[in-house]
Scaffold this motif. Structure first.
Motif, short mmCIF file in Angstrom:
data_model
loop_
_atom_site.label_atom_id
_atom_site.label_comp_id
_atom_site.label_asym_id
_atom_site.label_seq_id
_atom_site.Cartn_x
_atom_site.Cartn_y
_atom_site.Cartn_z
N SER A 1 7.02 -10.12 12.20
CA SER A 1 5.85 -9.70 12.95
C SER A 1 4.61 -9.91 12.11
CB SER A 1 5.99 -8.22 13.31
OG SER A 1 4.76 -7.71 13.75
N SER A 2 3.49 -10.07 12.77
CA SER A 2 2.25 -10.13 12.01
C SER A 2 1.83 -8.74 11.56
CB SER A 2 1.15 -10.75 12.88
OG SER A 2 0.94 -9.94 14.02
N LYS A 3 2.37 -7.70 12.18
CA LYS A 3 2.07 -6.32 11.75
C LYS A 3 2.77 -6.05 10.43
CE LYS A 3 1.08 -3.94 15.99
NZ LYS A 3 -0.28 -3.61 15.76
N LYS A 4 2.03 -5.48 9.51
CA LYS A 4 2.61 -5.17 8.21
C LYS A 4 2.67 -3.67 7.97
CE LYS A 4 1.76 -9.41 5.79
NZ LYS A 4 1.01 -10.32 6.56
N ILE A 5 1.87 -2.92 8.72
CA ILE A 5 1.82 -1.48 8.50
C ILE A 5 2.01 -0.78 9.84
CG2 ILE A 5 0.37 0.43 7.70
CD1 ILE A 5 -1.04 -1.65 5.90
N CYS A 6 2.87 0.24 9.86
CA CYS A 6 3.09 1.01 11.08
C CYS A 6 1.89 1.90 11.37
CB CYS A 6 4.30 1.94 10.92
SG CYS A 6 5.87 1.15 11.09
N ARG A 7 1.58 2.03 12.64
CA ARG A 7 0.64 3.07 13.04
C ARG A 7 1.40 4.37 13.05
NH1 ARG A 7 0.23 -0.10 17.73
NH2 ARG A 7 0.82 1.81 18.80
N LYS A 8 0.71 5.47 12.84
CA LYS A 8 1.37 6.77 12.78
C LYS A 8 2.07 7.12 14.09
CE LYS A 8 -1.22 8.85 9.10
NZ LYS A 8 -0.50 9.59 8.15
N LEU B 1 6.87 -4.26 7.57
CA LEU B 1 7.15 -4.89 6.29
C LEU B 1 6.06 -4.48 5.32
CD1 LEU B 1 8.61 -6.92 4.45
CD2 LEU B 1 7.13 -8.69 5.42
N TYR B 2 6.45 -3.89 4.23
CA TYR B 2 5.51 -3.50 3.19
C TYR B 2 5.73 -4.47 2.03
CZ TYR B 2 5.32 0.55 6.16
OH TYR B 2 5.18 1.37 7.24
N ARG B 3 4.84 -5.44 1.90
CA ARG B 3 4.98 -6.48 0.89
C ARG B 3 4.91 -5.89 -0.52
NH1 ARG B 3 6.92 -11.00 2.88
NH2 ARG B 3 5.81 -11.71 4.71
N TYR B 4 5.83 -6.30 -1.35
CA TYR B 4 5.86 -5.89 -2.75
C TYR B 4 4.75 -6.62 -3.49
CZ TYR B 4 7.62 -4.93 -7.42
OH TYR B 4 7.73 -4.52 -8.72
N LYS B 5 3.90 -5.88 -4.21
CA LYS B 5 2.77 -6.47 -4.93
C LYS B 5 3.04 -6.63 -6.41
CE LYS B 5 -0.60 -3.70 -3.99
NZ LYS B 5 -1.85 -2.99 -3.69
N GLY B 6 4.17 -6.14 -6.90
CA GLY B 6 4.47 -6.18 -8.32
C GLY B 6 4.22 -4.82 -8.95
N TRP C 1 3.38 -1.45 -3.39
CA TRP C 1 3.60 -2.15 -2.13
C TRP C 1 2.31 -2.10 -1.31
CZ3 TRP C 1 7.04 0.77 -4.73
CH2 TRP C 1 8.32 0.25 -4.93
N GLN C 2 2.07 -3.18 -0.56
CA GLN C 2 0.91 -3.26 0.31
C GLN C 2 0.99 -2.14 1.36
OE1 GLN C 2 0.72 -6.91 2.47
NE2 GLN C 2 -1.15 -6.39 3.52
N GLY C 3 -0.08 -1.39 1.50
CA GLY C 3 -0.14 -0.33 2.50
C GLY C 3 0.50 0.98 2.08
N ILE C 4 0.99 1.08 0.85
CA ILE C 4 1.62 2.30 0.35
C ILE C 4 0.74 2.89 -0.74
CG2 ILE C 4 3.66 3.31 -0.75
CD1 ILE C 4 4.23 2.16 2.06
N ALA C 5 0.27 4.09 -0.52
CA ALA C 5 -0.64 4.74 -1.48
C ALA C 5 0.12 5.69 -2.40
CB ALA C 5 -1.71 5.52 -0.71
N ASP C 6 -0.44 5.92 -3.57
CA ASP C 6 0.09 6.94 -4.46
C ASP C 6 -0.18 8.31 -3.83
OD1 ASP C 6 0.60 4.87 -6.16
OD2 ASP C 6 -0.73 5.55 -7.76
N GLU C 7 0.78 9.20 -3.99
CA GLU C 7 0.65 10.55 -3.48
C GLU C 7 1.00 11.52 -4.60
OE1 GLU C 7 3.08 11.14 -0.02
OE2 GLU C 7 2.39 9.30 0.92
N PRO C 8 0.51 12.75 -4.49
CA PRO C 8 0.91 13.73 -5.49
C PRO C 8 2.41 14.02 -5.35
CG PRO C 8 -0.65 14.67 -3.90
CD PRO C 8 -0.41 13.27 -3.51
N TYR C 9 3.05 14.29 -6.46
CA TYR C 9 4.48 14.64 -6.46
C TYR C 9 4.70 15.93 -5.68
CZ TYR C 9 8.88 16.44 -8.45
OH TYR C 9 10.13 16.97 -8.63
N LYS C 10 3.95 16.95 -6.01
CA LYS C 10 3.98 18.24 -5.32
C LYS C 10 2.57 18.81 -5.39
CE LYS C 10 8.78 19.20 -6.09
NZ LYS C 10 9.82 20.02 -6.61
N THR C 11 2.32 19.82 -4.58
CA THR C 11 0.97 20.38 -4.55
C THR C 11 0.65 21.24 -5.77
OG1 THR C 11 1.78 22.19 -3.18
CG2 THR C 11 0.77 20.32 -2.05
#
Length: 155
Positions: free
Chosen positions: A16-23, A30-35, A39-49
């Motif tokens: 598909s041409s879509k690479k990121i899911c809408r919520k 498909l989340y392309r691996y950037k090295g 991954w494309q479209g995947i953000a860093d998040e805190p481990y816990k609050t």
């Protein structure tokens, strides 16, 4: 002659041409691996609050929380040198696969070294903790139930 009706091509297989899911969707993505474990479209998040006995961890949710109907979530965690996850237990099980560096995992009273592609099953209600005593990052995939209880952090 093969019966072609037994084999149908799914949307996931043809791409598909879509690479990121809408919520609000449940489509293949498909989340392309950037090295370097990004991954494309995947953000860093805190481990816990709150910092309950953990330090120096990055979390990236690859599958789960974007409207997928999967009964599991796949996350990538990276523990910086000297870092550690919280010492905890919970009713859900999970699988940990080392994909970068090396680390030490505690399950119950047992401590084991994890190396590249080592795979660990952590059973429900098992006290566990992952840490990185090394000079390079320790990265791992963690697969858990989509519906799970909150961890009970131990001292």
């Amino acid at each position: 002659m093969k019966n072609k009706s037994l084999r149908q091509t799914s949307f996931c297989e043809i791409g598909s041409s879509k690479k990121i899911c809408r919520k609000d969707s449940n489509r293949c993505a498909l989340y392309r691996y950037k090295g370097d474990m990004t991954w494309q479209g995947i953000a860093d998040e805190p481990y816990k609050t709150a910092a309950d006995g953990w330090s120096n961890i990055v979390r990236r949710v690859l599958i789960g929380g974007r409207g997928e109907s999967a009964k599991f979530h796949v996350r990538y965690f990276e523990i910086a040198p000297g870092g550690t996850s919280s010492l905890e237990r919970h009713r859900h099980e999970h699988v940990v696969i080392c994909v970068k560096g090396e680390g030490v995992v505690r399950t119950g009273r047992t401590r084991r070294k994890m190396r590249y592609m080592d795979t660990l099953y952590i059973s429900p209600d098992t006290v566990h903790q992952l840490r990185n005593p090394n000079d390079v990052p320790f990265g791992f995939l963690c697969i858990v139930n989509a519906r799970r209880d909150k961890p009970k952090v131990l001292a």
